[in-house]
Motif scaffolding. Sequence first.
Motif, PDB file in Angstrom:
ATOM      1  N   PHE A 324       0.725  -1.129  -0.049  1.00  0.00           N
ATOM      2  CA  PHE A 324      -0.043   0.006   0.128  1.00  0.00           C
ATOM      3  C   PHE A 324       0.931   1.355   0.003  1.00  0.00           C
ATOM      4  O   PHE A 324       0.590   2.421  -0.713  1.00  0.00           O
ATOM      5  CB  PHE A 324      -0.881  -0.074   1.413  1.00  0.00           C
ATOM      6  CG  PHE A 324      -1.909   1.289   1.165  1.00  0.00           C
ATOM      7  CD1 PHE A 324      -2.663   1.579   0.035  1.00  0.00           C
ATOM      8  CD2 PHE A 324      -2.136   1.679   2.628  1.00  0.00           C
ATOM      9  CE1 PHE A 324      -3.412   2.839   0.085  1.00  0.00           C
ATOM     10  CE2 PHE A 324      -3.007   2.913   2.415  1.00  0.00           C
ATOM     11  CZ  PHE A 324      -3.604   3.320   1.505  1.00  0.00           C
ATOM     12  N   LYS A 327       2.049   2.162  -3.320  1.00  0.00           N
ATOM     13  CA  LYS A 327       0.924   2.736  -4.200  1.00  0.00           C
ATOM     14  C   LYS A 327       0.713   4.352  -3.766  1.00  0.00           C
ATOM     15  O   LYS A 327       0.477   5.464  -4.559  1.00  0.00           O
ATOM     16  CB  LYS A 327      -0.456   2.048  -4.051  1.00  0.00           C
ATOM     17  CG  LYS A 327      -0.760   0.955  -4.533  1.00  0.00           C
ATOM     18  CD  LYS A 327      -1.923   0.597  -5.222  1.00  0.00           C
ATOM     19  CE  LYS A 327      -1.779  -0.577  -6.027  1.00  0.00           C
ATOM     20  NZ  LYS A 327      -2.830  -1.717  -5.738  1.00  0.00           N
ATOM     21  N   HIS A 331       1.262   7.479  -5.943  1.00  0.00           N
ATOM     22  CA  HIS A 331       0.137   8.741  -5.837  1.00  0.00           C
ATOM     23  C   HIS A 331       0.636   9.936  -5.667  1.00  0.00           C
ATOM     24  O   HIS A 331       0.273  10.898  -6.354  1.00  0.00           O
ATOM     25  CB  HIS A 331      -1.098   8.298  -5.055  1.00  0.00           C
ATOM     26  CG  HIS A 331      -2.109   9.308  -5.299  1.00  0.00           C
ATOM     27  ND1 HIS A 331      -1.940  10.156  -4.043  1.00  0.00           N
ATOM     28  CD2 HIS A 331      -3.056   9.241  -5.953  1.00  0.00           C
ATOM     29  CE1 HIS A 331      -3.167  10.972  -4.403  1.00  0.00           C
ATOM     30  NE2 HIS A 331      -3.854  10.539  -5.402  1.00  0.00           N
ATOM     31  N   LEU A 405      -7.891   5.716  -1.620  1.00  0.00           N
ATOM     32  CA  LEU A 405      -6.822   5.006  -2.080  1.00  0.00           C
ATOM     33  C   LEU A 405      -6.861   3.592  -1.619  1.00  0.00           C
ATOM     34  O   LEU A 405      -6.413   2.781  -2.150  1.00  0.00           O
ATOM     35  CB  LEU A 405      -5.630   5.969  -1.489  1.00  0.00           C
ATOM     36  CG  LEU A 405      -5.327   7.230  -2.385  1.00  0.00           C
ATOM     37  CD1 LEU A 405      -4.320   8.029  -1.767  1.00  0.00           C
ATOM     38  CD2 LEU A 405      -4.996   7.080  -3.829  1.00  0.00           C
ATOM     39  N   SER A 408      -9.436   1.415  -3.235  1.00  0.00           N
ATOM     40  CA  SER A 408      -8.828   0.956  -4.538  1.00  0.00           C
ATOM     41  C   SER A 408      -7.768  -0.120  -4.362  1.00  0.00           C
ATOM     42  O   SER A 408      -7.718  -1.143  -5.441  1.00  0.00           O
ATOM     43  CB  SER A 408      -8.706   2.157  -5.464  1.00  0.00           C
ATOM     44  OG  SER A 408      -7.356   2.585  -5.171  1.00  0.00           O
ATOM     45  N   HIS A 409      -7.125  -0.008  -3.537  1.00  0.00           N
ATOM     46  CA  HIS A 409      -5.673  -0.630  -3.214  1.00  0.00           C
ATOM     47  C   HIS A 409      -6.132  -1.978  -3.040  1.00  0.00           C
ATOM     48  O   HIS A 409      -5.828  -3.136  -3.681  1.00  0.00           O
ATOM     49  CB  HIS A 409      -4.695  -0.107  -2.048  1.00  0.00           C
ATOM     50  CG  HIS A 409      -3.886  -1.247  -1.738  1.00  0.00           C
ATOM     51  ND1 HIS A 409      -2.796  -1.625  -2.516  1.00  0.00           N
ATOM     52  CD2 HIS A 409      -3.808  -1.931  -0.671  1.00  0.00           C
ATOM     53  CE1 HIS A 409      -2.228  -2.425  -1.921  1.00  0.00           C
ATOM     54  NE2 HIS A 409      -2.536  -2.595  -0.667  1.00  0.00           N
ATOM     55  N   ASP A 412      -8.058  -3.962  -5.975  1.00  0.00           N
ATOM     56  CA  ASP A 412      -6.919  -4.583  -7.013  1.00  0.00           C
ATOM     57  C   ASP A 412      -6.003  -5.751  -6.424  1.00  0.00           C
ATOM     58  O   ASP A 412      -6.116  -6.616  -7.096  1.00  0.00           O
ATOM     59  CB  ASP A 412      -5.989  -3.690  -7.756  1.00  0.00           C
ATOM     60  CG  ASP A 412      -6.051  -2.404  -7.812  1.00  0.00           C
ATOM     61  OD1 ASP A 412      -7.361  -1.967  -7.622  1.00  0.00           O
ATOM     62  OD2 ASP A 412      -5.066  -1.660  -7.493  1.00  0.00           O
ATOM     63  N   SER A 413      -6.014  -5.520  -5.167  1.00  0.00           N
ATOM     64  CA  SER A 413      -4.775  -6.593  -4.710  1.00  0.00           C
ATOM     65  C   SER A 413      -5.648  -7.939  -4.408  1.00  0.00           C
ATOM     66  O   SER A 413      -4.869  -8.964  -4.723  1.00  0.00           O
ATOM     67  CB  SER A 413      -4.238  -6.185  -3.313  1.00  0.00           C
ATOM     68  OG  SER A 413      -5.204  -5.934  -2.267  1.00  0.00           O
TER      69      SER A 413
END
Length: 422
Positions: A324, A327, A331, A405, A408-409, A412-413
């Motif tokens: 995380f 990301k 970002h 954030l 969304s993390h 997708d993970s």
Amino acid sequence: MGMFTTGNSILDDESVLFESYTPDTFVEREEERDEYTHALSSIARDVKPRNIFVYGRTGVGKSLATEIILDALVEESQEWDQDVAVTRVSCEGKSSYDATISIINELRDDGDQISNTGYRTATVNEMMFDEINGIDEDYMVLVLDEIDKLGDSPGLLYQLPRARDEGNLDDTKVNIIGISNDFTFREELEPKIQSTLCETEIRFAPYESQELISILEDRAEDAFVDGVLEEDLIPYIAARTAQDTGSARQAMDILLEAGHEASKTDAERVTVEHAKTGIQEVEKNRIMNELRDLTLQGHLMLYAIALFEENGTSPVRRKEIYAFYKKLAEHFGYDVNSGKTVLKRLNELSANGFLSLSQINIGRQGGRHNQYEMDMKHERFMTVLREEGTLFDEDEQPERVGKKLLRSHLSDSDNQDLSQFQ
DNA sequence: ACTCCACAGGAATTGAGGGGTG
DNA sequence: CACCCCTCAATTCCTGTGGAGT
């Protein structure tokens, strides 16, 4: 009412409560001060005192006692027909090399200072001994404050106490006073260094409630207008502080914040309620100060963990934090550090009390790993983060940005796991 | 008692940045 | 100027290890 009114009806002279203020009288700590004075008194008989090691937590009067006692020593030594030079160096955040340079610069004139870098270690050591040998006084007391914060222990600590035997020092009789916040520091020293450096040990215990009361009363007399402190105020602050750290510094900070709170709300007296706000304020300042010393990467990591915490996925393992964090760094457009660096930093944050670390081992299925969680309220961290302004502007909301954030993390993970819920 | 996982954490190294000397 | 020294953040490489499963 102007912003800087002088006619405050609560505070008289608040600077009495500042860290920079040195009182000329010292309340409490009599035993320790006697021991200390006694240890240095052999100078009167022209005998070099033994080296002194002083330890005790922050805010228990070590530095103040040292300052007052050494001032008195310099003065009284005249009567004994001895000259004493006092040099004080703080070792905080310094390597042996840096500290040696500080000593040199302390001994040299303002116009003759040397730079922190460039010289080889041997040169610097030689310069230090030259300076020490060059002073006129018969005795020199060298105070090494925060000696436990010295980055690499051997160098300077190895050199100094043994310098006389090695023939680096001639006439000047150097006496070392090491001041440490850390009890364990002494035990970690090499035996040789320990026995020379710690010939005399003076321990300053944390203040007890009653002692804090006398200190606070003493300072409050000058700091506040007469009669504005509620009866229970000082005992309350003293009791709370004695339970927590036993630090007079902390107690005075709380008293000062309580005073500010009372004047801000135009109260007539300073009450226990104000003190409660004061305690929170002091805690917040502490976090803010420590946060300020962290790098931007450290802020990013704490931010990542705060978001996990807010999400209720409390202790997080490094792997997840790292994924995380990566990301977040992308970002915000910052460098992405390697896993090892992140691990190192997380462990530093744990050592500083921002995080708490627990090691987990689930055997054959997963081996061993570390888990981290915040050691403070994440809400408070978020506030400080916004006010601090490294990642966010004042008007942005770290919580809101981060929640998006993180969501969304997470999707997708592990979208395999997530798909069964959709 | 032994195995074996997944990682922790130490060591060695690099490269940029500070600044010295002759 | 060429060359040298110290520091610090960060990287890569590699050995160490606690305990559930067998």
